[in-house]
Design an enzyme around this catalytic site. Structure first.
Site, short mmCIF file in Angstrom:
data_model
loop_
_atom_site.label_atom_id
_atom_site.label_comp_id
_atom_site.label_asym_id
_atom_site.label_seq_id
_atom_site.Cartn_x
_atom_site.Cartn_y
_atom_site.Cartn_z
N HIS A 54 0.85 -1.20 0.00
CA HIS A 54 0.00 0.00 0.00
C HIS A 54 0.88 1.24 0.00
O HIS A 54 2.10 1.14 0.07
CB HIS A 54 -0.98 -0.02 1.17
CG HIS A 54 -0.35 0.08 2.54
ND1 HIS A 54 0.49 -0.89 3.04
CD2 HIS A 54 -0.42 1.03 3.50
CE1 HIS A 54 0.88 -0.54 4.26
NE2 HIS A 54 0.36 0.62 4.57
N HIS A 56 1.39 3.91 2.02
CA HIS A 56 1.87 4.69 3.17
C HIS A 56 3.39 4.89 3.14
O HIS A 56 4.14 3.97 2.81
CB HIS A 56 1.44 4.04 4.49
CG HIS A 56 -0.01 4.28 4.78
ND1 HIS A 56 -0.75 3.48 5.62
CD2 HIS A 56 -0.88 5.24 4.34
CE1 HIS A 56 -2.00 3.93 5.68
NE2 HIS A 56 -2.10 4.98 4.91
N HIS A 59 6.11 2.55 4.23
CA HIS A 59 6.28 1.29 3.49
C HIS A 59 6.98 1.50 2.15
O HIS A 59 7.42 0.53 1.53
CB HIS A 59 4.93 0.61 3.27
CG HIS A 59 4.36 0.09 4.55
ND1 HIS A 59 4.32 -1.25 4.88
CD2 HIS A 59 3.85 0.76 5.62
CE1 HIS A 59 3.80 -1.38 6.09
NE2 HIS A 59 3.51 -0.18 6.57
N HIS A 113 -7.39 -1.15 5.43
CA HIS A 113 -6.37 -0.23 5.94
C HIS A 113 -6.24 0.95 4.97
O HIS A 113 -6.29 2.11 5.38
CB HIS A 113 -5.05 -0.98 6.09
CG HIS A 113 -3.92 -0.13 6.58
ND1 HIS A 113 -3.90 0.42 7.85
CD2 HIS A 113 -2.78 0.28 5.98
CE1 HIS A 113 -2.77 1.13 7.99
NE2 HIS A 113 -2.08 1.06 6.88
N HIS A 169 4.68 -4.54 10.51
CA HIS A 169 5.17 -3.86 11.73
C HIS A 169 5.33 -4.85 12.87
O HIS A 169 4.56 -5.81 12.99
CB HIS A 169 4.16 -2.79 12.21
CG HIS A 169 4.10 -1.58 11.37
ND1 HIS A 169 4.91 -0.48 11.55
CD2 HIS A 169 3.31 -1.28 10.31
CE1 HIS A 169 4.63 0.45 10.66
NE2 HIS A 169 3.65 -0.02 9.88
ZN LIG Z 1 -0.04 1.62 6.48
#
Ligand SMILES: [Zn+2]
Length: 257
Positions: A54, A56, A59, A113, A169
Site C-alpha cells: 500500500h 503509506h 512502506h 487499511h 510492523h
Molecule cells: Zn499503512
C-alpha cells in the site's frame, strides 16, 4: 525460495525474497533504502522487482532510491494506489499473476487499511503489509469495517492453515496484550506472550507467524468464537452482537487500548 526479514525504521519490516533457482530477488515494502541495499549486497543478488502492499510513506520510503539504483526495476502495486506510489510501473489487479524468477505468486485484494491495500502470496508465504499483523490487524483508515472484516476473515482465512505470514510492523507484543484482555483464558495467547516475554528491540522479531497461530490467537480472526463475542458484547453493554459488530467494536477498542 528464501525470505529475509529486514527490520527498518522504528518498527517496520521489509522483506527480501530470493528465488534460489535463478538468483533473482524482489523486495516487499521497502520502508528504507539502506537496510534493503545492505541485504542485497550481502546476498549478492540483483533486485528485479518491488512489491508494494500500500501507499503509506513508512512502506515505500526507500522506493525512489531503489528505482534510481537499479535500472529497469519493476515496481508493482494495486491499480487503485497508482497515483499514490511514485514509480509504480506495473499496475496489478486481483487477477494478476506475479513472479520472482521461478517463484509464481498472486495478489489478494484486501481493502480496509487503505482502499487499495493488497497482500501477496508466493508459494505458501503471505505478505500482508498493514492488513494483518501478528495477533492484530491494521487500523481502518480508508475502508469500512466490513471490508477489513472480509479481507481478513474471508480472503486470508481461505488460505491453508500452514501459510506463513510476514507482516509490516512489529506490534505483536502489544497486540497479544489486547488479545489477552479480550480472552484471558485463551492458553494459546498466553503461550505466545510467554514465548516473547522479556524480549524487545532487535531481539524481538516475530514474523513469520502462521495462519494457524493467528486463527488461535488473533481476536480479529476470532469474532465468531464465543469467548470473543461474549466479552465484546458485555463490554458494549448488550446481550449479543452480530459478527461484523463484534469486529467493529474490537477495532474501536484496540484503537483506544
Ligand atoms: Zn499503512
Amino acid at each position: 525460495m528464501k525470505v529475509i526479514t529486514i527490520p527498518c525504521s522504528f518498527d517496520n519490516y521489509a522483506y527480501l525474497i530470493i528465488c534460489e533457482e535463478t538468483g533473482e530477488a524482489a523486495v516487499v515494502d521497502p520502508s528504507e533504502f539502506y537496510p534493503v541495499y545492505r541485504e542485497l549486497e550481502k546476498y549478492k543478488v540483483p533486485l528485479t522487482a518491488v512489491y508494494c502492499t500500500h501507499h503509506h510513506a513508512d512502506h515505500i520510503g526507500g522506493l525512489e532510491e531503489l528505482v534510481d539504483e537499479f535500472d529497469g526495476l519493476t515496481v508493482c502495486g494495486f491499480e487503485e494506489e497508482a497515483e499514490r506510489i511514485p514509480g509504480l510501473n506495473s499496475l496489478l489487479t486481483e487477477k494478476s499473476r506475479v513472479s520472482i524468477g521461478e517463484i509464481g505468486g498472486r495478489v489478494l485484494f484486501t481493502p480496509g487499511h487503505t482502499s487499495g491495500s493488497v497482500c501477496y502470496i508466493f508459494n505458501n508465504h503471505l505478505f500482508t503489509g498493514d492488513t494483518l499483523f501478528g495477533a492484530g490487524c491494521g487500523r481502518i483508515f480508508e475502508g469500512t469495517p466490513g471490508e477489513m472484516h472480509d479481507s481478513l476473515n474471508v480472503k486470508i482465512k481461505m488460505l491453508p492453515l500452514e501459510t506463513k505470514i510476514y507482516f509490516g510492523h512489529e506490534y505483536t507484543a502489544q497486540n497479544l496484550k489486547f488479545a489477552q484482555f479480550i480472552e484471558p483464558d485463551n492458553m494459546a495467547i498466553k503461550e505466545r506472550l510467554d514465548a516473547i516475554a522479556g524480549k524487545q528491540g532487535t531481539a524481538l522479531i516475530t514474523p513469520p507467524t502462521t495462519l494457524q497461530l493467528e486463527c488461535a490467537t488473533n481476536p480479529f480472526l476470532r469474532c465468531k468464537e464465543e469467548g470473543v463475542s461474549k466479552t465484546v458484547a458485555e463490554k458494549c453493554g448488550v446481550d449479543q452482537l452480530d459478527v461484523l459488530s463484534v469486529f467493529s467494536a474490537l477495532r474501536e477498542m484496540k484503537d483506544n487500548f
